[in-house]
Design an enzyme around this catalytic site. Sequence first.
Site, PDB file in Angstrom:
ATOM      1  N   GLY A 121      13.364 -41.332  21.671  1.00 43.70           N
ATOM      2  CA  GLY A 121      14.344 -40.337  22.113  1.00 43.70           C
ATOM      3  C   GLY A 121      13.843 -39.594  23.343  1.00 43.70           C
ATOM      4  O   GLY A 121      14.540 -39.507  24.370  1.00 43.70           O
ATOM      5  N   ASP A 144       5.540 -43.779  13.581  1.00 43.74           N
ATOM      6  CA  ASP A 144       6.251 -44.965  13.089  1.00 43.74           C
ATOM      7  C   ASP A 144       5.754 -46.267  13.732  1.00 43.74           C
ATOM      8  O   ASP A 144       6.023 -47.347  13.214  1.00 43.74           O
ATOM      9  CB  ASP A 144       7.753 -44.832  13.355  1.00 43.74           C
ATOM     10  N   ARG A 289       2.652 -36.669   8.842  1.00 51.34           N
ATOM     11  CA  ARG A 289       2.580 -36.232  10.242  1.00 51.34           C
ATOM     12  C   ARG A 289       1.575 -35.104  10.429  1.00 51.34           C
ATOM     13  O   ARG A 289       1.254 -34.743  11.564  1.00 51.34           O
ATOM     14  CB  ARG A 289       3.967 -35.739  10.703  1.00 51.34           C
TER      15      ARG A 289
HETATM   16  O1  F6P Z   1       9.788 -40.520  13.771  1.00 52.93           O
HETATM   17  C1  F6P Z   1       8.855 -39.847  12.989  1.00 52.93           C
HETATM   18  C2  F6P Z   1       9.462 -39.419  11.683  1.00 52.93           C
HETATM   19  O2  F6P Z   1       8.452 -38.770  10.940  1.00 52.93           O
HETATM   20  C3  F6P Z   1      10.112 -40.526  10.878  1.00 52.93           C
HETATM   21  O3  F6P Z   1       9.178 -41.344  10.214  1.00 52.93           O
HETATM   22  C4  F6P Z   1      11.024 -39.732   9.971  1.00 52.93           C
HETATM   23  O4  F6P Z   1      12.132 -40.492   9.567  1.00 52.93           O
HETATM   24  C5  F6P Z   1      11.471 -38.599  10.856  1.00 52.93           C
HETATM   25  O5  F6P Z   1      10.499 -38.478  11.881  1.00 52.93           O
HETATM   26  C6  F6P Z   1      11.609 -37.274  10.147  1.00 52.93           C
HETATM   27  O6  F6P Z   1      12.093 -36.344  11.066  1.00 52.93           O
HETATM   28  P1  F6P Z   1      12.173 -34.772  10.820  1.00 52.93           P
HETATM   29  O7  F6P Z   1      10.868 -34.200  11.290  1.00 52.93           O
HETATM   30  O8  F6P Z   1      13.304 -34.355  11.678  1.00 52.93           O
HETATM   31  O9  F6P Z   1      12.369 -34.537   9.363  1.00 52.93           O
END
Ligand code: F6P
Length: 362
Positions: A121, A144, A289
């Site tokens: 993005g 990812d 994350r």
């Molecule tokens: O793209 C990284 C990611 O952690 C994906 O694995 C997951 O689907 C998404 O972001 C979750 O996003 P958010 O932080 O908006 O919940």
Amino acid sequence: MTPNIRRIAINTGGGDAPGLNAVIRAVVRSSEQRGWEVFGIKDGYDGLFEENGVIRLDRSAVRGITHLGGTIIGTTNRGDPLNWRVLDEQGSTILIDRSQEVIDALAAHEIDALIAVGGDGSLSIAQALFEKGLNVIGVPKTIDNDLAATNLTFGFLTAVETATDAIDKLHSTAEAHERVMVVELMGRNAGWIALSAGVAATADIILIPEIPYEIERVCDKIQERYAEGRNFAIVVVAEGAFPVGGEPLFQRQGGGKQHLGGIGALIAEEIAEHTGQETRHLVLGHLQRGGGPNAQDRLLALRFGAAAVDLVAAGRFGCMVALDPPDVLAVPLAEAIAATKNVPMNSDILKTARALGTCMGD
Ligand code: F6P
């Protein structure tokens, strides 16, 4: 012609990933060696539209941050300047294009080039700004690992380590209670995290979006294990996995945005129903994350940051740094955002999983 650079900016966009701070430090340190000043834009592009949203990043600002998770300049996955959300007079949300304001704001700060760190993005936004004349270099980031033009994105290996550690822990409680444990992992529509962590942690069943599953195959494998006297099972499921003939599941979370999720709970319910075995599920979620980057991600992030500064110096705007082992190269941003990278059917990790007798749901 090599550009005359004096000041550059860096921003981090989209979901965070372990290693962002290491990129920032590498960019600042290598820019300073060239005599350039570095500025950080807070929260993606949002900082450009706010007072004090562009901050000077000097050597002291990036001291001791290589090992830290998150990002010292913040991030957002809502601030797309090309599709900026505002309320119209009727109170309905409309999207407006603020890209020219971004370019003007950077010019007002006398910024000669931008290093944009992000996933598909953020890199698509970077490409659009490049097409409008901005000097941009991209740095790929996502846990990812689904960006096509680079062998690896930083953050992925740390996420795999976190997930592997979690699955290891599930083993003992699964065995103690003779239960089936289902764990749902991130990865969007790619199965890299689930496959890698699942194999590393010796899961019995791994379900990924690239291989639509049949619940009967999953239950056969569980019953086979119980028949052999192995009275527990570990099922790893990618958040984007779906059954043959089905579709990925989404759920609403805070902010009204739809997110992949819920497949782990569904599978656990179906397993309990079909096999009669006590089953529990969990969603590992944003733990994947969080925290600091492991050594490999730190190294990759530092290499990407230093390489991005080299590309700015060489005037190779519209490019992204990419890992092509053992080298870090430049690839056009347009190429990087053209396709996502899924687990190929001839993946060596997939072959390894099958060779070890792991059920892939097919
Ligand atoms: O793209 C990284 C990611 O952690 C994906 O694995 C997951 O689907 C998404 O972001 C979750 O996003 P958010 O932080 O908006 O919940």
